[in-house]
Design a protein around this motif. Structure first.
Motif, PDB file in Angstrom:
ATOM      1  N   LEU A  90       0.829  -1.203   0.000  1.00  0.00           N
ATOM      2  CA  LEU A  90       0.000   0.000   0.000  1.00  0.00           C
ATOM      3  C   LEU A  90       0.866   1.257   0.000  1.00  0.00           C
ATOM      4  O   LEU A  90       0.599   2.219  -0.739  1.00  0.00           O
ATOM      5  CB  LEU A  90      -0.921  -0.008   1.217  1.00  0.00           C
ATOM      6  CG  LEU A  90      -1.997   1.089   1.281  1.00  0.00           C
ATOM      7  CD1 LEU A  90      -2.933   0.984   0.085  1.00  0.00           C
ATOM      8  CD2 LEU A  90      -2.773   0.992   2.588  1.00  0.00           C
ATOM      9  N   VAL A  91       1.924   1.243   0.807  1.00  0.00           N
ATOM     10  CA  VAL A  91       2.860   2.369   0.825  1.00  0.00           C
ATOM     11  C   VAL A  91       3.489   2.552  -0.549  1.00  0.00           C
ATOM     12  O   VAL A  91       3.650   3.678  -1.044  1.00  0.00           O
ATOM     13  CB  VAL A  91       3.947   2.158   1.898  1.00  0.00           C
ATOM     14  CG1 VAL A  91       5.067   3.189   1.759  1.00  0.00           C
ATOM     15  CG2 VAL A  91       3.348   2.234   3.302  1.00  0.00           C
ATOM     16  N   GLY A  92       3.853   1.446  -1.179  1.00  0.00           N
ATOM     17  CA  GLY A  92       4.417   1.512  -2.522  1.00  0.00           C
ATOM     18  C   GLY A  92       3.459   2.154  -3.509  1.00  0.00           C
ATOM     19  O   GLY A  92       3.853   2.981  -4.339  1.00  0.00           O
ATOM     20  N   TYR A  93       2.170   1.792  -3.419  1.00  0.00           N
ATOM     21  CA  TYR A  93       1.177   2.360  -4.324  1.00  0.00           C
ATOM     22  C   TYR A  93       0.929   3.841  -4.035  1.00  0.00           C
ATOM     23  O   TYR A  93       0.632   4.620  -4.953  1.00  0.00           O
ATOM     24  CB  TYR A  93      -0.128   1.559  -4.241  1.00  0.00           C
ATOM     25  CG  TYR A  93      -0.139   0.379  -5.182  1.00  0.00           C
ATOM     26  CD1 TYR A  93      -0.737   0.464  -6.428  1.00  0.00           C
ATOM     27  CD2 TYR A  93       0.486  -0.823  -4.835  1.00  0.00           C
ATOM     28  CE1 TYR A  93      -0.742  -0.606  -7.312  1.00  0.00           C
ATOM     29  CE2 TYR A  93       0.495  -1.897  -5.705  1.00  0.00           C
ATOM     30  CZ  TYR A  93      -0.115  -1.782  -6.937  1.00  0.00           C
ATOM     31  OH  TYR A  93      -0.099  -2.835  -7.813  1.00  0.00           O
ATOM     32  N   VAL A  94       1.039   4.247  -2.768  1.00  0.00           N
ATOM     33  CA  VAL A  94       0.927   5.669  -2.439  1.00  0.00           C
ATOM     34  C   VAL A  94       2.038   6.456  -3.132  1.00  0.00           C
ATOM     35  O   VAL A  94       1.809   7.524  -3.711  1.00  0.00           O
ATOM     36  CB  VAL A  94       0.994   5.892  -0.912  1.00  0.00           C
ATOM     37  CG1 VAL A  94       1.124   7.377  -0.585  1.00  0.00           C
ATOM     38  CG2 VAL A  94      -0.241   5.311  -0.228  1.00  0.00           C
ATOM     39  N   ILE A  95       3.262   5.918  -3.070  1.00  0.00           N
ATOM     40  CA  ILE A  95       4.398   6.578  -3.720  1.00  0.00           C
ATOM     41  C   ILE A  95       4.205   6.635  -5.226  1.00  0.00           C
ATOM     42  O   ILE A  95       4.473   7.653  -5.879  1.00  0.00           O
ATOM     43  CB  ILE A  95       5.710   5.843  -3.384  1.00  0.00           C
ATOM     44  CG1 ILE A  95       5.991   5.901  -1.878  1.00  0.00           C
ATOM     45  CG2 ILE A  95       6.883   6.440  -4.166  1.00  0.00           C
ATOM     46  CD1 ILE A  95       7.148   5.023  -1.440  1.00  0.00           C
ATOM     47  N   LEU A  96       3.682   5.545  -5.787  1.00  0.00           N
ATOM     48  CA  LEU A  96       3.554   5.450  -7.242  1.00  0.00           C
ATOM     49  C   LEU A  96       2.407   6.293  -7.806  1.00  0.00           C
ATOM     50  O   LEU A  96       2.556   6.964  -8.820  1.00  0.00           O
ATOM     51  CB  LEU A  96       3.341   3.987  -7.641  1.00  0.00           C
ATOM     52  CG  LEU A  96       4.551   3.048  -7.551  1.00  0.00           C
ATOM     53  CD1 LEU A  96       4.104   1.594  -7.582  1.00  0.00           C
ATOM     54  CD2 LEU A  96       5.523   3.330  -8.693  1.00  0.00           C
TER      55      LEU A  96
ATOM     56  N   THR B 114      -7.562   3.110  -5.581  1.00  0.00           N
ATOM     57  CA  THR B 114      -8.156   2.359  -6.686  1.00  0.00           C
ATOM     58  C   THR B 114      -7.103   1.547  -7.430  1.00  0.00           C
ATOM     59  O   THR B 114      -7.358   0.407  -7.825  1.00  0.00           O
ATOM     60  CB  THR B 114      -8.871   3.308  -7.672  1.00  0.00           C
ATOM     61  OG1 THR B 114      -7.947   4.327  -8.081  1.00  0.00           O
ATOM     62  CG2 THR B 114     -10.077   3.957  -7.022  1.00  0.00           C
ATOM     63  N   GLU B 115      -5.911   2.133  -7.609  1.00  0.00           N
ATOM     64  CA  GLU B 115      -4.840   1.401  -8.279  1.00  0.00           C
ATOM     65  C   GLU B 115      -4.404   0.194  -7.450  1.00  0.00           C
ATOM     66  O   GLU B 115      -4.065  -0.864  -8.001  1.00  0.00           O
ATOM     67  CB  GLU B 115      -3.640   2.320  -8.528  1.00  0.00           C
ATOM     68  CG  GLU B 115      -3.896   3.444  -9.517  1.00  0.00           C
ATOM     69  CD  GLU B 115      -4.140   2.927 -10.916  1.00  0.00           C
ATOM     70  OE1 GLU B 115      -3.783   1.774 -11.208  1.00  0.00           O
ATOM     71  OE2 GLU B 115      -4.699   3.695 -11.728  1.00  0.00           O
ATOM     72  N   PHE B 116      -4.412   0.345  -6.131  1.00  0.00           N
ATOM     73  CA  PHE B 116      -4.071  -0.755  -5.225  1.00  0.00           C
ATOM     74  C   PHE B 116      -5.079  -1.891  -5.391  1.00  0.00           C
ATOM     75  O   PHE B 116      -4.694  -3.070  -5.494  1.00  0.00           O
ATOM     76  CB  PHE B 116      -4.072  -0.247  -3.781  1.00  0.00           C
ATOM     77  CG  PHE B 116      -3.834  -1.313  -2.747  1.00  0.00           C
ATOM     78  CD1 PHE B 116      -2.557  -1.765  -2.473  1.00  0.00           C
ATOM     79  CD2 PHE B 116      -4.892  -1.864  -2.039  1.00  0.00           C
ATOM     80  CE1 PHE B 116      -2.324  -2.746  -1.518  1.00  0.00           C
ATOM     81  CE2 PHE B 116      -4.674  -2.846  -1.082  1.00  0.00           C
ATOM     82  CZ  PHE B 116      -3.385  -3.279  -0.820  1.00  0.00           C
ATOM     83  N   LEU B 117      -6.368  -1.548  -5.436  1.00  0.00           N
ATOM     84  CA  LEU B 117      -7.403  -2.575  -5.611  1.00  0.00           C
ATOM     85  C   LEU B 117      -7.283  -3.257  -6.965  1.00  0.00           C
ATOM     86  O   LEU B 117      -7.395  -4.484  -7.065  1.00  0.00           O
ATOM     87  CB  LEU B 117      -8.787  -1.947  -5.460  1.00  0.00           C
ATOM     88  CG  LEU B 117      -9.157  -1.433  -4.060  1.00  0.00           C
ATOM     89  CD1 LEU B 117     -10.546  -0.804  -4.075  1.00  0.00           C
ATOM     90  CD2 LEU B 117      -9.107  -2.564  -3.035  1.00  0.00           C
ATOM     91  N   TYR B 118      -7.049  -2.452  -8.009  1.00  0.00           N
ATOM     92  CA  TYR B 118      -6.878  -3.038  -9.344  1.00  0.00           C
ATOM     93  C   TYR B 118      -5.638  -3.934  -9.385  1.00  0.00           C
ATOM     94  O   TYR B 118      -5.633  -4.997 -10.015  1.00  0.00           O
ATOM     95  CB  TYR B 118      -6.749  -1.928 -10.400  1.00  0.00           C
ATOM     96  CG  TYR B 118      -8.016  -1.136 -10.632  1.00  0.00           C
ATOM     97  CD1 TYR B 118      -9.265  -1.741 -10.549  1.00  0.00           C
ATOM     98  CD2 TYR B 118      -7.960   0.217 -10.938  1.00  0.00           C
ATOM     99  CE1 TYR B 118     -10.425  -1.020 -10.758  1.00  0.00           C
ATOM    100  CE2 TYR B 118      -9.125   0.961 -11.158  1.00  0.00           C
ATOM    101  CZ  TYR B 118     -10.351   0.335 -11.057  1.00  0.00           C
ATOM    102  OH  TYR B 118     -11.496   1.051 -11.265  1.00  0.00           O
ATOM    103  N   GLY B 119      -4.583  -3.484  -8.695  1.00  0.00           N
ATOM    104  CA  GLY B 119      -3.363  -4.286  -8.637  1.00  0.00           C
ATOM    105  C   GLY B 119      -3.585  -5.612  -7.953  1.00  0.00           C
ATOM    106  O   GLY B 119      -3.122  -6.664  -8.424  1.00  0.00           O
ATOM    107  N   PHE B 120      -4.302  -5.583  -6.838  1.00  0.00           N
ATOM    108  CA  PHE B 120      -4.577  -6.817  -6.101  1.00  0.00           C
ATOM    109  C   PHE B 120      -5.449  -7.748  -6.935  1.00  0.00           C
ATOM    110  O   PHE B 120      -5.245  -8.970  -6.982  1.00  0.00           O
ATOM    111  CB  PHE B 120      -5.274  -6.506  -4.771  1.00  0.00           C
ATOM    112  CG  PHE B 120      -4.777  -7.347  -3.631  1.00  0.00           C
ATOM    113  CD1 PHE B 120      -4.352  -8.657  -3.834  1.00  0.00           C
ATOM    114  CD2 PHE B 120      -4.738  -6.845  -2.339  1.00  0.00           C
ATOM    115  CE1 PHE B 120      -3.880  -9.441  -2.792  1.00  0.00           C
ATOM    116  CE2 PHE B 120      -4.264  -7.609  -1.282  1.00  0.00           C
ATOM    117  CZ  PHE B 120      -3.834  -8.913  -1.509  1.00  0.00           C
TER     118      PHE B 120
END
Length: 450
Positions: free
Chosen positions: A37-43, A50-56
């Motif tokens: 999640l921290v990685g997705y915040v940075i990205l 939403t990108e985190f959910l799509y990624g998962f």
């Protein structure tokens, strides 16, 4: 989105979050998800959720194979135990294993024989031997260490395993050949997989007490000598169990496992092997009236559920790996080290860098895949033996599998022996110092000799 290379030292933040959170919380899944999640915040900044959910979602869909493999593992293991076949095999082993040392050596030998896949190795050997080693008061942490020491470390040493096939394909893509064959190049690499050799050969030295246990592992075994086999306060339930199970023929264990291994060897697909093993269980147990079809279905559901945590850990690790990949973690670590690399020291440096990446990211095959196209051409450019560097990279993959506390291998070894990943890390990592030191010395020496 920024290019991965632009993140630099920031790419280390998610991994740092995972390690710190895991140490504090003594959990596994939660730190992985938080790190990702921290990685997705940075990205992705404002759209991270939403990108985190799509990624998962993408990770789950892309890795349905793992979900099925883990589920079938759990099903087959529970069926082997509920049928009494594992207990019958265990009793046979007990007749051979008259001493604690013998039980540990048998565990080691089985680990070498089941070489085709580290998943199969960890779960099959752990299931077969834990009842035997319990009778000789072997600490579950020690059993987990031995089981995992003959997992990936054995697989990389046999040129027919899934690990070998991966590296052969990498060699083929890089044009690394011996006698016109990438397969033969891998065979020539095997003698230089120093960490794998040291990890495997270290086990009988411990089993025979030629080398004594030390640190937390010694304390764990002293506790087991008093009859307390599990870690203090342990509430973990191992996969399967022998409670209220009547013993049956050991062949009810051997035949499904033999079919599983044979089919896996023939098809080079552990999923098909597990499915056939499951089918053999049905054909054996229902006609013998060991269990009804309804009971078999109930046990199958129980087995699948028993692997939910393992599946969650691995999928969460894949999500973290995806975030790390987009952040350019691997490329950053290697780019920092490249300018200071000496040709003679390249093999040991390659081992150190790749081991760190594999252990911290949980991406063993990913490390080998990404590092090889950088390290092997670099070796050729600098005049370093490329096969030796290849051995260092493969050794690093085995090291990562042996040490990464949230990795799939440690998760399986811990689950099958009824301990937590943290229990494994606390006791096994100090023991792993010895084979690591041997590997570091040998890679350094051979870097100057070859």
């Amino acid at each position: 989105m920024e290019l991965a290379s632009n993140y630099g030292i920031i790419s280390l933040i998610p991994v740092t979050v995972v390690i710190v959170t895991a140490v504090i919380s003594r959990k596994t899944v939660e730190p992985l998800i938080l790190g990702a999640l921290v990685g997705y915040v940075i990205l992705y900044k404002a759209t991270f959720f939403t990108e985190f959910l799509y990624g998962f979602t993408a990770i789950i869909s892309e890795n349905a194979w793992f979900v099925l493999v883990f589920g079938l593992y759990g099903i087959v293991i529970v069926l082997l135990e509920k049928s009494g076949g594992a207990l019958g095999f265990g009793d046979f082993g007990t007749k051979v294993a008259k001493t604690r040392a013998a039980s540990l050596l048998i565990t080691w030998v089985l680990g070498i024989l089941v070489f085709i896949d580290d998943y199969l190795n960890n779960l099959g050997v752990g299931t077969a031997m834990r009842n035997i080693t319990d009778k000789h008061k072997v600490a579950r942490e020690f059993l987990a260490y031995i089981v995992n020491s003959t997992g990936a470390a054995v697989c990389v040493l046999v040129p027919m395993s899934s690990w070998a096939i991966l590296m052969i394909s990498i060699y083929d893509g890089l044009g690394v050949q011996v006698n016109g064959s990438s397969y033969m190049a891998y065979v020539h690499t095997i003698p230089f997989m120093f960490y794998a050799w040291a990890a495997v050969l270290f086990v009988p030295l411990l089993a025979l007490r030629i080398v004594p246990l030390w640190g937390p592992m010694k304390k764990a075994q002293l506790r087991a000598d008093e009859g307390r086999l599990f870690p203090e306060g342990s509430q973990v339930k191992q996969i399967g169990g022998f409670e209220d199970i009547e013993k049956t023929s050991m062949w009810n264990f051997i035949l499904p496992m033999a079919a599983l291994i044979a089919v896996t060897l023939y098809t080079n697909d552990i999923l098909i092997g597990m499915a056939v093993g499951f089918l053999v269980c049905i054909l054996l147990f229902v006609p013998q009236k060991i269990m009804t079809l309804s009971e078999l279905c109930d046990h199958s559901v129980e087995g699948f559920k028993s692997m939910v945590l393992c599946t969650g850990i691995v999928l969460s690790a894949f999500l973290l790996q995806r975030a790390n990949g987009e952040l350019g973690l691997t490329e950053y670590v290697i780019s920092v080290a490249e300018p200071v690399i000496n040709a003679k020291l390249l093999p040991v440096i390659a081992f150190i860098i790749c081991s760190a990446i594999a252990a911290f990211t949980g991406s063993f095959w990913g490390t080998m895949t990404i590092a090889s196209p950088i390290m092997i051409p670099l070796a050729t450019t600098l005049g370093t033996d490329a096969i030796l560097v290849g051995g260092a990279i493969v050794s690093a993959g085995a090291f990562g599998s042996h040490t990464c506390f949230f990795g799939d291998a440690v998760t399986l070894a811990s689950a099958v022996t009824g301990i937590t990943n943290t229990d494994y890390a606390k006791t096994a990592l100090p023991m792993i110092v010895a084979p690591t030191a041997v590997a570091l010395i040998l890679f350094t020496v051979f870097g100057f000799v070859l």
